[in-house]
Design a protein around this motif. Sequence first.
Motif, short mmCIF file in Angstrom:
data_model
loop_
_atom_site.label_atom_id
_atom_site.label_comp_id
_atom_site.label_asym_id
_atom_site.label_seq_id
_atom_site.Cartn_x
_atom_site.Cartn_y
_atom_site.Cartn_z
N THR A 23 1.02 -1.11 -0.24
CA THR A 23 -0.03 0.04 -0.08
C THR A 23 0.95 1.25 -0.25
O THR A 23 0.56 2.54 -0.69
CB THR A 23 -0.62 0.01 1.13
OG1 THR A 23 -2.00 -1.34 1.47
CG2 THR A 23 -1.57 1.36 1.58
N ARG A 67 1.30 4.30 -2.70
CA ARG A 67 1.41 5.79 -2.93
C ARG A 67 2.18 7.20 -2.66
O ARG A 67 1.82 7.38 -3.26
CB ARG A 67 0.51 5.63 -1.08
CG ARG A 67 -0.69 4.87 -0.74
CD ARG A 67 -1.04 5.59 0.86
NE ARG A 67 -2.36 5.09 1.26
CZ ARG A 67 -3.02 4.51 2.47
NH1 ARG A 67 -2.18 5.59 3.48
NH2 ARG A 67 -4.36 4.33 2.91
N SER A 68 3.40 5.94 -2.79
CA SER A 68 4.75 6.92 -2.92
C SER A 68 4.60 6.69 -4.98
O SER A 68 5.23 7.63 -5.28
CB SER A 68 5.66 6.06 -2.69
OG SER A 68 5.82 4.46 -3.20
N GLU A 126 2.01 6.77 -6.95
CA GLU A 126 0.90 7.96 -7.37
C GLU A 126 1.18 9.14 -6.72
O GLU A 126 0.72 10.31 -7.23
CB GLU A 126 -0.17 7.25 -6.07
CG GLU A 126 -0.88 6.40 -6.64
CD GLU A 126 -2.10 5.94 -5.90
OE1 GLU A 126 -2.79 6.81 -5.21
OE2 GLU A 126 -2.83 4.73 -6.48
N GLN A 127 2.43 9.21 -5.83
CA GLN A 127 2.83 10.60 -4.99
C GLN A 127 3.65 11.31 -6.19
O GLN A 127 3.75 12.59 -6.71
CB GLN A 127 3.36 11.00 -3.93
CG GLN A 127 1.66 10.93 -2.13
CD GLN A 127 2.52 10.09 -1.90
OE1 GLN A 127 3.40 10.60 -1.46
NE2 GLN A 127 1.05 10.78 -0.65
#
Length: 335
Positions: free
Chosen positions: A112, A116-117, A119-120
């Motif tokens: 997860t 997220r990293s 996507e960021q």
Amino acid sequence: MTLSLRNITAPIIPMRLAGALALAASVATFAAPSPAFAQDGEAEARIRKIEAEVRALQRKVFPGGDGRYFEPQIAPGTAAQPAIGAQPSPAEATAVTDILVRLDALETQLRTLTARSEEQANALSQMEMRLAALETATNAPLAAPMNPMATGQTASALPAPSTAAQPLASAPRPVPTQAPAPAPTVAAPSPARLAAVQAITKPQTADAGDDEYSYGFRLWNAGFYPEARQQLTRFVEQYPSHSRISFGRNLLGRAFLDDNMPDEAARWFLKNYQANKAGDRAPDSLLYLGKAMIALNDTRKACIALAEFGETYPLVATGRLADDYRVSLNQVTCN
């Protein structure tokens, strides 16, 4: 007839001796195993003593008699079992299951966080591109409209001197005020294109000429042909004696040819070939001169260029540029 005592006792004595011998033999038979029974008792005592010591040792090494730590592999009265086939105790199974569950949870959290990293990072790169586009958009109106305004002013200013210079005219005609309508100026590049061009970095090394050529190559490789032509023209003019000059002139012709401008491309290909036939990209220029002639539908000149390429550079024609040479020959019919 009387019998003598000797005659009567003679057969009795051997019988008594035989009975005594038999009795002694039977007694010896029952008495013989007594050492064996004694030895068995000693062995049993020794075994029990060893078992007690082993249990005491197990209590020292493996504390806790409830089996929470380790199950002894050898117990009194049982045979040793292989370690591979040993079944874990319920307590061990519970601990291992707990560890596996925690590992699965950690792996899930790691996946997860990784997602997220990523996507960021993607969002950050998009924000940077948008900021660059906004910066270029805010700066573009300051530079781009200068050309239309300048041309518009010159176009509108032309009629004014003409009317002043012709005093014999009866009346000034306002028709020249419609001159800015054609707008012959070249449209300014879009902010997205400016941002994409600015994203291509220029190398900064000790060889400034090589940096200029490498930057032009990067622009051409990215498909920005007008910008590549401008950069390569600067390189050819500023560094005519550079070791990359043959590369620069040939790539300048490629920037014209790839932008559907075969006429200008043919001039640069011919110039590069004639300037130095032993140059690094002289064979390429001669071959692409034939391609430019094919694009111009000039079959005669295309055949001349291809024939000279095959005769002058046979190793290159059968090696590095063999595929391009074969494709070009299949596009024309030469006598």
